[in-house]
Design a protein around this motif. Sequence first.
Motif, PDB file in Angstrom:
ATOM      1  N   UNK A   1     -32.424 -95.256  44.693  1.00 15.13           N
ATOM      2  CA  UNK A   1     -32.830 -94.839  46.029  1.00 15.13           C
ATOM      3  C   UNK A   1     -34.330 -94.534  46.033  1.00 15.13           C
ATOM      4  N   UNK A   2     -35.077 -95.169  46.931  1.00 14.63           N
ATOM      5  CA  UNK A   2     -36.537 -95.035  46.928  1.00 14.63           C
ATOM      6  C   UNK A   2     -37.019 -93.686  47.461  1.00 14.63           C
ATOM      7  N   UNK A   3     -36.170 -92.943  48.143  1.00 15.92           N
ATOM      8  CA  UNK A   3     -36.584 -91.661  48.731  1.00 15.92           C
ATOM      9  C   UNK A   3     -37.158 -90.738  47.670  1.00 15.92           C
ATOM     10  N   UNK A   4     -38.343 -90.214  47.951  1.00 10.20           N
ATOM     11  CA  UNK A   4     -39.063 -89.287  47.077  1.00 10.20           C
ATOM     12  C   UNK A   4     -39.481 -89.920  45.754  1.00 10.20           C
ATOM     13  N   UNK A   5     -39.454 -91.238  45.668  1.00  8.42           N
ATOM     14  CA  UNK A   5     -39.939 -91.941  44.486  1.00  8.42           C
ATOM     15  C   UNK A   5     -41.131 -92.807  44.870  1.00  8.42           C
ATOM     16  N   UNK A   6     -42.143 -92.836  44.033  1.00 11.06           N
ATOM     17  CA  UNK A   6     -43.235 -93.770  44.259  1.00 11.06           C
ATOM     18  C   UNK A   6     -42.770 -95.164  43.864  1.00 11.06           C
ATOM     19  N   UNK A   7     -43.511 -96.177  44.280  1.00 14.76           N
ATOM     20  CA  UNK A   7     -43.162 -97.547  43.915  1.00 14.76           C
ATOM     21  C   UNK A   7     -43.114 -97.711  42.402  1.00 14.76           C
ATOM     22  N   UNK A   8     -44.058 -97.079  41.695  1.00 11.32           N
ATOM     23  CA  UNK A   8     -44.093 -97.193  40.246  1.00 11.32           C
ATOM     24  C   UNK A   8     -42.878 -96.523  39.611  1.00 11.32           C
ATOM     25  N   UNK A   9     -42.504 -95.339  40.102  1.00  9.59           N
ATOM     26  CA  UNK A   9     -41.339 -94.641  39.553  1.00  9.59           C
ATOM     27  C   UNK A   9     -40.062 -95.431  39.792  1.00  9.59           C
ATOM     28  N   UNK A  10     -39.935 -96.026  40.980  1.00  8.08           N
ATOM     29  CA  UNK A  10     -38.757 -96.822  41.281  1.00  8.08           C
ATOM     30  C   UNK A  10     -38.678 -98.026  40.355  1.00  8.08           C
ATOM     31  N   UNK A  11     -39.809 -98.691  40.169  1.00 11.16           N
ATOM     32  CA  UNK A  11     -39.822 -99.874  39.301  1.00 11.16           C
ATOM     33  C   UNK A  11     -39.513 -99.502  37.863  1.00 11.16           C
ATOM     34  N   UNK A  12     -40.048 -98.386  37.363  1.00 13.05           N
ATOM     35  CA  UNK A  12     -39.781 -97.953  35.983  1.00 13.05           C
ATOM     36  C   UNK A  12     -38.296 -97.665  35.785  1.00 13.05           C
ATOM     37  N   UNK A  13     -37.673 -97.015  36.775  1.00 14.63           N
ATOM     38  CA  UNK A  13     -36.247 -96.723  36.668  1.00 14.63           C
ATOM     39  C   UNK A  13     -35.422 -98.009  36.669  1.00 14.63           C
ATOM     40  N   UNK A  14     -35.754 -98.936  37.551  1.00  9.33           N
ATOM     41  CA  UNK A  14     -35.016-100.196  37.612  1.00  9.33           C
ATOM     42  C   UNK A  14     -35.200-100.998  36.333  1.00  9.33           C
TER      43      UNK A  14
END
Length: 652
Positions: free
Chosen positions: A15-28
Amino acid sequence: MTNLLFKHLPPIYVLSSQLSSQEQREAEDALTKRGAPLTYDISEARVIISNLSKSRRARLELQWKGLFLTGDEHEDGQQHRDGKGKEPTSSQMSRLTDQDLKDGIAASASADGWPEGMVIVVKIEWVRESCRSNSALPLSPYTVLRACISQSLENKRVGTVENLDAATVTSSQAGHGDLGSLMLGLEKRAMTGARSANRYPSKRQRIKEAADHDFVGRSFSSSTQTVAARSRSSQVRPTHLLHQTTSEHDEIADAPLPPMPEWVVQNKIYSCERATPLDSPNKDFVAQLKKIKLSRLLTSDEIGVRAYSTSIAALLAYPYQIKSAREILALPGCDHKIAHLFKEYRSNDGHLDAVAELEADRVLSTLNDFYEIWGVGAITAREFYYDKGWRDRDDIVEFGWSSLSRVQQIGLKYYDEFQLKISRREVETIAATISKHAQRVTDQDMKTIIVGGYRRGKPESGDADIILSHPNQKMTYDLVSQVVKSLESEGFITHTLTLGETNTKRDQETLPINPLPQGRSGFDTLDKALVVWQDPKWPSKKSDLAINPEAKNPNPHRRVDIIISPWRTIGCAVAGWTSGTTFQRDLRRYVKKVKGWKFDSSGVRDRATGAWLDLEGWRDEATRCQDWQEAERRLFAGLGLEYREPWDRCTG
C-alpha cells in the motif's frame, strides 16, 4: 541464504499510503526477490504491507482503494468473520499470527491454508525485519488490522481480468457491444502483460491510473478517459444534441433573442477583444461552472480547463441575463455541453448535479485542500494524495514535512492566514510602504503601481501585486533585492520565498524568442520577489511587549508580489499583471495567431525576425510616455486592440 522466504504466502500488495516511491519500490523488490506472490490488484491481496499504525486508518485506506472489509478491527481484540459470515477457527487464527513461518515453508501459511476472504494489514517493518533475519517472522506483532472482505461488495467488483472476460462473453451473447468488449479485454490483457514486463510503472503513470479509477465516469470528470478506465463506471453521461420541448418553441416565438453584441456577431473568440465587467448578470451560473472547471484542474484535464475558461469568459462578457440555451449557443466558445448545463441549472433551481457530486467527493475535497496550500499546484496535490498517500494536512506535517520545499512549508504553516482576504485599504497601505522603501534606495521618481485584482476593482484580494518602475532604466537594475533588504530590515517581510533577477541578468532586455531553459522564470520573466508580509506594528505592541517580551504579533501574514519593470516596457508589465487569467492567456494567443508576435510582460518581439517591437514609443525621447497609463494604452493600440479598462478585464 534462501530466496523462498515468502513463496507460500497468499498474494501480497504494498500500500503506497505514507510510503515514498523509493520505500515502496524497496519493499516490492525485497518481497519479489524472496519469492513473494506480489500483486498490483488490491482485490486479489490477502496480505497488505503498509506504513500505517492504526486499524481504523488502515480500513479507511482500503475503502478508498475499493476494498471493503467486515468484522471487528484487530486492536479491539475480537474475532473476525470470513467472507461467508463464518468465524475462522482458533487454530487457523493461531497459525496465521503466531507460528514462526520458517523459510516460508509452513503449510499453515500457504495460500491453500489461508481462511477464505481473510485480509491482514501488516506494518512494513515485518518485511524489513524478516529480510534482516533471513526468515519470515511471525505476523502477529506487526499486524495492524485483521478482517474479511465483504462478500456482498466483493461480488459487485469490476475491473479484474476475470470480470472483464465474463463481461465480454455476456455482451457477445447479448448481441451488442462485441467489438468494444473485445477491445476492452485485449487492452486489459495488454496492460497486464506490460506490467509483467516492467513491474514498476512510472510515478506519473501510477498517479494517472489511480486518478482515472477515482474519477472516470463522474459527471464532473473528463470525457476523454481510456476505454479500460470507462469500464469501471456505469455513470458515463454522453452529451446529446440539445432538444427543445413544445413550450420552449413557444418561448422562442414569444421572446426572440436580444440584439447580440458586436463581438458575438463578429465571432471574436479572444477575450482581449471584448469587455468583461467585474459584475456580470450571469455570475451565479458562472459560479457553478467555475466549480466544474476547478474539478477539471484537480483531475488533470487540461483540455477541459481551457474549454471551461473560454466558455466562462464569454458568459461573463455577455451583457444580458441568459434566458435560453439558444443564447449560449450563439456565444463564441460555448457549445452544447454548456447549453445542457444551463438547461439543468434553470430546471434544477440554480443547481447542477455535477457540482453537487464533486462537492460530496472526498477525494476531490482533499485534492482541493492540498491545492490551496501556497506552493502546491494541481500536479503536486495529486502526487501528495496518490503517490505519498497523504489524506489531510496533518499527514503532510507528520509524514512529509522534511520532503516539502521551503515555499510549501511556509504555505502550510500560514495556511489559515493566507485564506484570509486583503481589503483594498490594506493593499494600499502595503503599496505605500513598499513605495517608501523603493524611493529610499533610489529617488523620488520611483513609480509604484498596484495591479492584480485590486486594479480590476475587486473589493478584496488574495494577495497584493505591486509593480515598481523608474524612468531611468539604471534605477531598476538589481532593484528588487535592494527593496527586499530594506523591508526586511524593518520587519515587514518575514520570509522571502522567491527572489528572481531574470530580467537583470539579461540586461533588462525583452525575453528572446527562444530563451535558454535557465532563463525562464515562472509565468513571466521580470525581476520579482514573492514574500510573506506582516505589519510589525500593532496598537498595543508596547504594552504587550512590556508584559511579555515574546508577545506574538497579532497581524495576519500576507502574500505579496513585488515586480520590477523597466520603463521602456512598463505598459506590457502593467497589462500582463492587471488582466484576468483568461484575458492574459488570450492576449498571448491573439498576439501569436493574429500578429505573428510574442507577448511577454517584458515586451513584444517579432517571431519572424526576433526583433523587439517598441509599441510604447520609448525610443523617441521627445514622445516617450510620461506615465504608465499612457504606455499601456499605446500597447493596446500597437497590438490592434481596443483599450479595455482594468475593470473590463475580469475574465477569471
